[in-house]
Design a protein around this motif. Structure first.
Motif, PDB file in Angstrom:
ATOM      1  N   UNK A   9       0.721  -1.127   0.164  1.00 59.60           N
ATOM      2  CA  UNK A   9      -0.067  -0.067   0.024  1.00 59.60           C
ATOM      3  C   UNK A   9       0.875   1.100  -0.092  1.00 59.60           C
ATOM      4  N   UNK A  10       2.022   1.332   0.854  1.00 54.03           N
ATOM      5  CA  UNK A  10       2.588   2.599   0.844  1.00 54.03           C
ATOM      6  C   UNK A  10       3.610   2.754  -0.450  1.00 54.03           C
ATOM      7  N   UNK A  11       3.996   1.425  -1.027  1.00 57.30           N
ATOM      8  CA  UNK A  11       4.865   1.471  -2.221  1.00 57.30           C
ATOM      9  C   UNK A  11       3.793   1.945  -3.239  1.00 57.30           C
ATOM     10  N   UNK A  12       2.779   1.863  -3.189  1.00 58.00           N
ATOM     11  CA  UNK A  12       1.764   2.335  -4.387  1.00 58.00           C
ATOM     12  C   UNK A  12       1.370   3.699  -4.180  1.00 58.00           C
ATOM     13  N   UNK A  13       0.991   4.085  -2.925  1.00 58.67           N
ATOM     14  CA  UNK A  13       0.419   5.430  -2.477  1.00 58.67           C
ATOM     15  C   UNK A  13       1.484   6.397  -2.444  1.00 58.67           C
ATOM     16  N   UNK A  14       2.547   6.199  -1.756  1.00 60.50           N
ATOM     17  CA  UNK A  14       3.570   7.258  -1.421  1.00 60.50           C
ATOM     18  C   UNK A  14       4.793   7.211  -2.591  1.00 60.50           C
ATOM     19  N   UNK A  15       4.819   6.303  -3.612  1.00 55.71           N
ATOM     20  CA  UNK A  15       5.688   6.509  -4.713  1.00 55.71           C
ATOM     21  C   UNK A  15       7.484   6.744  -4.005  1.00 55.71           C
ATOM     22  N   UNK A  16       7.701   6.036  -3.138  1.00 59.70           N
ATOM     23  CA  UNK A  16       9.118   6.247  -2.552  1.00 59.70           C
ATOM     24  C   UNK A  16      10.187   5.973  -3.708  1.00 59.70           C
ATOM     25  N   UNK A  17      11.399   6.429  -3.342  1.00 59.01           N
ATOM     26  CA  UNK A  17      12.712   6.563  -4.304  1.00 59.01           C
ATOM     27  C   UNK A  17      13.289   5.065  -4.283  1.00 59.01           C
ATOM     28  N   UNK A  18      13.041   4.026  -3.461  1.00 60.10           N
ATOM     29  CA  UNK A  18      13.501   2.965  -3.381  1.00 60.10           C
ATOM     30  C   UNK A  18      13.016   2.334  -2.237  1.00 60.10           C
ATOM     31  N   UNK A  19      12.918   0.868  -2.378  1.00 58.67           N
ATOM     32  CA  UNK A  19      11.915  -0.062  -1.389  1.00 58.67           C
ATOM     33  C   UNK A  19      13.204  -0.896  -0.983  1.00 58.67           C
ATOM     34  N   UNK A  20      13.193  -1.202   0.246  1.00 58.27           N
ATOM     35  CA  UNK A  20      13.885  -2.177   1.067  1.00 58.27           C
ATOM     36  C   UNK A  20      12.707  -3.523   1.265  1.00 58.27           C
ATOM     37  N   UNK A  21      12.840  -4.434   0.697  1.00 57.84           N
ATOM     38  CA  UNK A  21      12.000  -5.527   0.874  1.00 57.84           C
ATOM     39  C   UNK A  21      12.350  -6.527   1.507  1.00 57.84           C
ATOM     40  N   UNK A  22      11.833  -7.121   2.784  1.00 57.49           N
ATOM     41  CA  UNK A  22      12.287  -8.501   3.370  1.00 57.49           C
ATOM     42  C   UNK A  22      11.361  -9.316   2.548  1.00 57.49           C
ATOM     43  N   UNK A  23      12.011 -10.686   2.575  1.00 51.53           N
ATOM     44  CA  UNK A  23      11.019 -11.657   1.896  1.00 51.53           C
ATOM     45  C   UNK A  23      10.199 -12.345   2.770  1.00 51.53           C
ATOM     46  N   UNK A  24      10.613 -12.784   4.047  1.00 52.88           N
ATOM     47  CA  UNK A  24       9.622 -13.208   4.940  1.00 52.88           C
ATOM     48  C   UNK A  24       8.894 -12.196   5.822  1.00 52.88           C
ATOM     49  N   UNK A  25       7.637 -11.972   5.327  1.00 53.75           N
ATOM     50  CA  UNK A  25       6.739 -11.353   6.004  1.00 53.75           C
ATOM     51  C   UNK A  25       5.412 -11.684   6.272  1.00 53.75           C
ATOM     52  N   UNK A  26       4.751 -11.414   7.486  1.00 53.36           N
ATOM     53  CA  UNK A  26       3.308 -11.506   7.534  1.00 53.36           C
ATOM     54  C   UNK A  26       2.261 -10.925   6.734  1.00 53.36           C
ATOM     55  N   UNK A  27       1.503 -11.532   6.377  1.00 54.32           N
ATOM     56  CA  UNK A  27       0.061 -11.459   5.486  1.00 54.32           C
ATOM     57  C   UNK A  27       0.523 -11.514   4.031  1.00 54.32           C
ATOM     58  N   UNK A  28       1.840 -10.886   3.358  1.00 54.90           N
ATOM     59  CA  UNK A  28       2.107 -11.123   1.930  1.00 54.90           C
ATOM     60  C   UNK A  28       3.435 -11.025   2.160  1.00 54.90           C
ATOM     61  N   UNK A  29       4.080 -12.116   1.363  1.00 58.58           N
ATOM     62  CA  UNK A  29       5.494 -12.136   1.542  1.00 58.58           C
ATOM     63  C   UNK A  29       6.112 -11.246   0.427  1.00 58.58           C
ATOM     64  N   UNK A  30       7.507 -11.186   0.507  1.00 57.84           N
ATOM     65  CA  UNK A  30       8.076 -10.146  -0.076  1.00 57.84           C
ATOM     66  C   UNK A  30       8.170 -10.245  -1.618  1.00 57.84           C
TER      67      UNK A  30
END
Length: 237
Positions: free
Chosen positions: A40-61
């Motif tokens: 949600x934040x990636x799509x709404x806030x349009x950051x300049x870079x995403x640091x994305x962990x693979x193992x996440x609750x709810x939806x994995x990386x």
């Protein structure tokens, strides 16, 4: 205006360390502790870079990365993973991640990769958009033409749908046809990682994806050729 890094990581201590060091380097940060919020934040806030962990609750990386790329977003994505399995790393790259860094990681290395990817993204022309004319801005390479003014690659006169990384990669290889570039050199010049000596699997994945779009038969490439034990070269036809 400062650049913004979105941290999607479920371990509070890692988020705190990353936020502290990134903000000390002048970046603004956003934090998400699960995959759904991260997307949600990636799509709404349009950051300049995403640091994305693979193992996440709810939806994995993996799924977060896939969905970001499905929207057409070219935001640089660096995957954070504690896993050593090659299949996980390759899958992340295949889904559109720019690179990965394995935990535990050195902060200097991570900050260098963040800086390099943001810089590359900021400098990249938009495909199809007119850029300032420059001398030698069109490379005629037989069946392949690289139009740097339009940031578009054509094969047999038809434009190819390339990601920014794929476009950067073919531009660099095609700038010196026949010259062999090592994977480390490509990481340094295309990925902007100065003096890179780490894992170069990202190069192999990018080349494979590029071949799927430019070659008549990706299993028997004629344009992007492997020089065994040395690297890759642009041969053309």
């Amino acid at each position: 205006m400062g650049k913004t890094v979105l941290i999607v990581e479920d371990e509070q201590n890692i988020v705190d360390i990353l936020s502290f060091n990134l903000e000390r380097e002048g970046y603004d940060t956003l934090e998400a502790y699960d995959g759904n919020t991260g997307l949600q934040l990636a799509l709404e806030q349009n950051p300049d870079l995403v640091l994305l962990d693979l193992m996440l609750p709810g939806m994995d990386g993996f799924e977060v990365c896939r969905r970001i790329r499905e929207t057409g977003s070219a935001v640089p994505i660096l995957m954070l993973t504690a896993r050593e399995e090659e299949t996980d790393k390759v899958l992340g790259l295949e889904l559109g991640a720019d690179d990965y860094i394995t935990k535990p990681f050195g902060m200097r290395e991570l900050l260098a990769r963040v800086k390099a990817n943001i810089r590359r993204s900021a400098m990249a022309p938009v495909q199809g958009e007119q850029a300032q004319p420059a001398s030698g801005n069109k490379l005629e390479l037989g069946r392949v033409t690289v139009d740097q003014e339009k940031a578009t690659v054509y094969k047999d006169g038809n434009p190819l749908e390339l990601t920014q990384r794929e476009y950067d990669l073919i531009c660099y290889l095609a700038s010196q046809p026949g010259k062999v570039f090592s994977r480390e050199a490509l990481m340094e010049h295309v990925w902007n990682y100065e003096g890179y000596v780490g894992d170069v699997r990202a190069v192999d994945v990018a080349v494979r994806r590029l071949r799927e779009k430019i070659e008549d038969d990706p299993a028997s490439p004629k344009f992007i050729v492997t020089k065994r034990g040395m690297g890759y070269l642009f041969a053309g036809e």
